[in-house]
Each structure stands twice: as C-alpha cells, then as structure tokens.
Design a protein around this motif. Sequence first.
Motif, PDB file in Angstrom:
ATOM      1  N   ARG A   1       0.833  -1.212   0.000  1.00  0.00           N
ATOM      2  CA  ARG A   1       0.000   0.000   0.000  1.00  0.00           C
ATOM      3  C   ARG A   1       0.860   1.251   0.000  1.00  0.00           C
ATOM      4  O   ARG A   1       2.017   1.232   0.412  1.00  0.00           O
ATOM      5  N   GLU A   2       0.247   2.354  -0.427  1.00  0.00           N
ATOM      6  CA  GLU A   2       0.872   3.663  -0.262  1.00  0.00           C
ATOM      7  C   GLU A   2       0.776   4.041   1.214  1.00  0.00           C
ATOM      8  O   GLU A   2      -0.048   3.492   1.941  1.00  0.00           O
ATOM      9  N   ASP A   3       1.592   5.023   1.623  1.00  0.00           N
ATOM     10  CA  ASP A   3       1.580   5.426   3.040  1.00  0.00           C
ATOM     11  C   ASP A   3       0.194   5.886   3.503  1.00  0.00           C
ATOM     12  O   ASP A   3      -0.233   5.567   4.613  1.00  0.00           O
ATOM     13  N   LEU A   4      -0.468   6.662   2.642  1.00  0.00           N
ATOM     14  CA  LEU A   4      -1.758   7.218   3.055  1.00  0.00           C
ATOM     15  C   LEU A   4      -2.923   6.465   2.420  1.00  0.00           C
ATOM     16  O   LEU A   4      -3.922   7.038   2.002  1.00  0.00           O
ATOM     17  N   GLU A   5      -2.771   5.171   2.342  1.00  0.00           N
ATOM     18  CA  GLU A   5      -3.816   4.336   1.748  1.00  0.00           C
ATOM     19  C   GLU A   5      -4.402   3.430   2.825  1.00  0.00           C
ATOM     20  O   GLU A   5      -3.662   2.814   3.607  1.00  0.00           O
ATOM     21  N   LEU A   6      -5.720   3.373   2.853  1.00  0.00           N
ATOM     22  CA  LEU A   6      -6.393   2.508   3.828  1.00  0.00           C
ATOM     23  C   LEU A   6      -6.509   1.095   3.268  1.00  0.00           C
ATOM     24  O   LEU A   6      -6.481   0.898   2.048  1.00  0.00           O
ATOM     25  N   ARG A   7      -6.664   0.134   4.167  1.00  0.00           N
ATOM     26  CA  ARG A   7      -6.900  -1.230   3.693  1.00  0.00           C
ATOM     27  C   ARG A   7      -8.344  -1.339   3.200  1.00  0.00           C
ATOM     28  O   ARG A   7      -9.202  -0.543   3.588  1.00  0.00           O
ATOM     29  N   SER A   8      -8.592  -2.334   2.366  1.00  0.00           N
ATOM     30  CA  SER A   8      -9.965  -2.518   1.890  1.00  0.00           C
ATOM     31  C   SER A   8     -10.839  -2.909   3.086  1.00  0.00           C
ATOM     32  O   SER A   8     -10.425  -3.698   3.945  1.00  0.00           O
TER      33      SER A   8
ATOM     34  N   CYS B   1       1.824   6.600   8.279  1.00  0.00           N
ATOM     35  CA  CYS B   1       1.148   5.533   7.551  1.00  0.00           C
ATOM     36  C   CYS B   1      -0.251   5.362   8.118  1.00  0.00           C
ATOM     37  O   CYS B   1      -0.429   5.260   9.334  1.00  0.00           O
TER      38      CYS B   1
ATOM     39  N   ASP C   1      -3.842   3.411   8.775  1.00  0.00           N
ATOM     40  CA  ASP C   1      -4.399   2.077   8.958  1.00  0.00           C
ATOM     41  C   ASP C   1      -3.311   0.995   9.036  1.00  0.00           C
ATOM     42  O   ASP C   1      -3.280   0.070   8.222  1.00  0.00           O
TER      43      ASP C   1
ATOM     44  N   ALA D   1      -7.979  11.544   6.362  1.00  0.00           N
ATOM     45  CA  ALA D   1      -8.337  10.139   6.123  1.00  0.00           C
ATOM     46  C   ALA D   1      -9.782   9.869   6.529  1.00  0.00           C
ATOM     47  O   ALA D   1     -10.513   9.139   5.853  1.00  0.00           O
TER      48      ALA D   1
ATOM     49  N   THR E   1     -16.238   7.730   1.028  1.00  0.00           N
ATOM     50  CA  THR E   1     -16.392   6.364   0.497  1.00  0.00           C
ATOM     51  C   THR E   1     -17.723   5.776   0.942  1.00  0.00           C
ATOM     52  O   THR E   1     -18.425   5.141   0.161  1.00  0.00           O
TER      53      THR E   1
END
Lengths: 240, 308
Positions: A10-17, A168, A170, A230, A237
């Motif tokens: 994942r990217e640093d500022l990406e949440l998990r699905s 980071c 999540d 975030a 979403t």
Amino acid sequence: MVDGGRGDGREDLELRSSRYELGVTGVGNGKVEGSVRLTSGRTEVAVEVKGPEASLASVVVKPTANRDRVSVNVKSVVSPVSGQSGEREQALEESIIKFVAGVLDPSCPPRTTITVVAQILSEDGSLLACLLNATALALMEAGIPLYGTPVSVAVAVAHSEPSPPRLCLDPDLAEERTSQLVGTYSYLFSSVDSSESAIEEMKANIVHVSTLGNSNAQTALHALTVAEKAARLVLRTRAC
Amino acid sequence: MQEAEAFKRLYPEEYLDRFLVKDIRPDGRGLRSTREISVHASPLSSAPGSAVVRMGNTTVITSVELGLFDLGEESVAGRLEHELDVGPLGTTHNNGSIARNRQQTSAVSGRVRQILCRSIDLGSLKLSEPGEEASPGGGKAWALHVKSVCLSLDGCLFDATLASAVAALATLRFPRRLEQLGEDAAGEDGGRPEGDGALRFLWVPACTAVALHKGRLLVDPTDFEESLASAVVAVVWGRRADSPGGEEPEVLALELGSEGQRASVDAQLVRRCLGVCGGRGTSQRLAALASLLVEDIDGGEADGMMEA
C-alpha cells in the motif's frame, strides 16, 4: 516497515480494503437492536448494540444540572479472539464507553442503558479504530440518535530519523510493532447533507484520541491533521 | 459557607462559571496553574521501592515488589505489571457499580503500565550469569510488580498514579546477586548491602491533564472541574533520562475524550492544549521526578546494576 513502501504494497496514506455487513445477528432472543461485522484488511470484529432500555433501579445515572448533557448509562463488553478478557480488553471497553457517550445525541432517552458487546474475530492492527467504526455502525443500525457521523482511523508514525517522520494510515500489526507512535483518532462529522462537496466543508469534531509512542508536539499535531483527511476520505467512500 | 456549598451542589455549572469569569478557579488557582506536586520517596521500609505522591488533594502511594522468573528461549527482557486500587477512600465521584469502577481503574492501570514499559529499560532487567556471554534467550529476569493505591481522589487519577509509579521505580534498589550477598554478609552485620543497583530509565514521564469548560482550558483539573468538563485532554510528556535538564520534552502519549454534543474540539484546540499543559507546571513535575534519578545517572549505579 519496509523502506520506500509497505509490507502489503500500500501507499503510506492508503487505507486497507474495508467491508461491513449489517444485521448479522438476525437470530437469537430478539433483544439486539443493531449488529455489524466489520472487516478491515485482516482485522475483523463483530459488534452488537442493545438499547436504549430503561436503566435498572440499581444503576444510578449521574445527575447533572446541564440540560444539554446526555445522561445515558453505557456498558461495554469486549471479548478477545481466544481466552479470557484481560487488561487490554478492559481498556478497549473503557474507550468504547467514552466514545459512545461522546457521540450520542442529547435527544437520546435519558436514564436509559445502552450495551455494546464486541467480539474480536481476527486481529491485524488498527483494532481500536475498527471497533469504534463497528460500534458507530451498530449504533446507527439500532436507530440510536447520534450527534453526527463518527469515523475513526488509525495512524502510525514510522522511525525515520534524521528524515521527516513518515506517517502511515491504517497500520497492520507488523507496522504497529515497528512504529514510533501509533494513534487512534475519532471524528464526528455533523451535517445532514452528505454530498461530496458538503463532506469537505463539514465540521470535524474530535471525540476520541489515544496515542502511544514518543514524538515531538509538531509530529503529534501533523498526525492529527492526516487522520482528519483520512476520516473525510472514509466518510466520502461510505456516502458513495 | 454552607450557602455557598448548597449553591455549588444545586447549580454546579453556575458556581464554576462565577469563578471562571474572573479568571480564577474555586481552589484559588489561575486557569493555567497546576497543583504543587510533593513526592515522598521510600516511605515503606519493607518494599525495595516506594513513593507517595500528592497533587492537591489527590494522593497515591505506590510500592514495587521484585520477583524472578525464567525467561523463555525468545525472551530477552524483564516484566512489569501494574495494579491500581481505588478503594472506598479514593472513590468520591464515581457513583457507578463496583464492576464499572474496576473497569475504569483497570483502564487507568493499563495506560500506566504501557507508559512505564516504554519509559524503563526492560532489557536491563535480565540477569547475566558471571562470565557468560550475552545470550539471546533463557536465564532469569526480574519481574516488577508495581502496586498503586489511591488514598484520596480529587481529579487527575492517571497523572498522580503515573507520577507515583515513576517515583517508586526511581527509588527501587535491586539486591545484589545471592552469592555476592553471601560474601558481603560475612563481613557486614546485616542490613541492605551497599552499592545496590537502581533501575535504568529511558524516559522520565509526567502527565498533565487539561479540561475544557465552555471554551476555557483548565490545567490540572480537580474532581469537580473534571465532572463538568466537556472534554479532557491528558498529555504524557517525557524527558530523556540521560539528559534530564537538556532537550525539550516529547509527547509520549496523548489521550483525549470529548462529548461531541457539548464540545467543539479541533486540531487548533489540541494545539492550544499541548501549549498550555507543556508549560511550567509540567517542567516542575518532570524536574521533581528526574531529581530522584539524577544521583543514579551521575554515579553510574544503573550501569552496574546487573553485573555480577
């Protein structure tokens, strides 16, 4: 944490699905008003909400002179994946109780009790954020009036000296173990309009923060700002 | 006097507001003043480490007991457990059930343990065998059983418990190894052997809480002020133990609980809270606790703690 990227790509500022299922306790004694199973990455929790129901005579709800204050008794039980509840589960219960008390609307029937029962099904980081999100969804499903829409996110700050701290979103369990600071942040977004442009303008009210780990004050505040962005993303979403 | 007390009980918010508009609090402090901290080191002769900390009318006594345990193959560090007892003497405001009280004190105790585990060098609790090379696992290590009892409660239970536990751990002295004790005992007439080791600290932590009441920030709130606050922010500051007077303290933990219906808390307000609670009062608390360690750091006793 792997330099330049994260273990799961994942990217640093990406949440998990993340996905959730409402009304998972359709069977039983019919006393559960709201229930949800929430999965975020490999962290999975199930939360049930019962109430508001009349408080027992033995439960004294603190009297208050402030009419705006919600006088609702909140109870919480958190069960671990296996074994008996310990100190950590009691700390999680305390966080859930304070969170629920902080997001209830003043129109919630006074002198009643709301019970939140959470079961941890699988654990891989950002547990408190996952529990608080599931609790919020279960409260909404139960039709309990909330003051806004609560969203919780977890942020980890990685060891990065001498370069600037790396944040980071999540984090999973491995990232939490190697991070300098891990924090859970809950925001309450209050507005009836949930269109995308309105979400950006919504006022974000912080209702819960708990961080552990050393950082300077500036990094702690930076983590707070990242968490708010975030949380807006999560809200957008959900609105979609 | 009785009329004022009756007014306070009937209209607590109005009572507090009448003070706050004059920038003063019911106990005579300014809005941003902390209560004086008093630390009484080693009041219990029977425990290897103990302290009583008093912040206003909140008093917590802590003792430390030592135990030895066998390390597993993978374990390289000692253990720390913390227990908090808020008995009938400490319960003034909480009118919930016994189970609810236990839940709250257990949560406070869990937070104190987390901070302590980060503030002390648990790796230094491993006992090294004489002449043995450092091995990755196995052997024995100290287990620290820290027990705090709240004697009187007037707000900021977590702050006082943490300060009391840190002070008790700072006064902790480890006995020397048994074989060494045997040699010393032959030449001495009992008592505690000289040159006992002290615990090695990484950070000196101290917590200061801020309560938000109608837009005003009240540093180090009393029980009465806490009960009326719409949000409470507790910041644990830490100063590195190897530079007690030097660097700026860092944030070791931040805890914020807010009633979304009554308080409007944003990043700007958190910034203000960090500013007001990182002031002189926190420096005094950190200095009071760090002064208990200074002798050990200067004298290098901590380095020789586990040596045979």
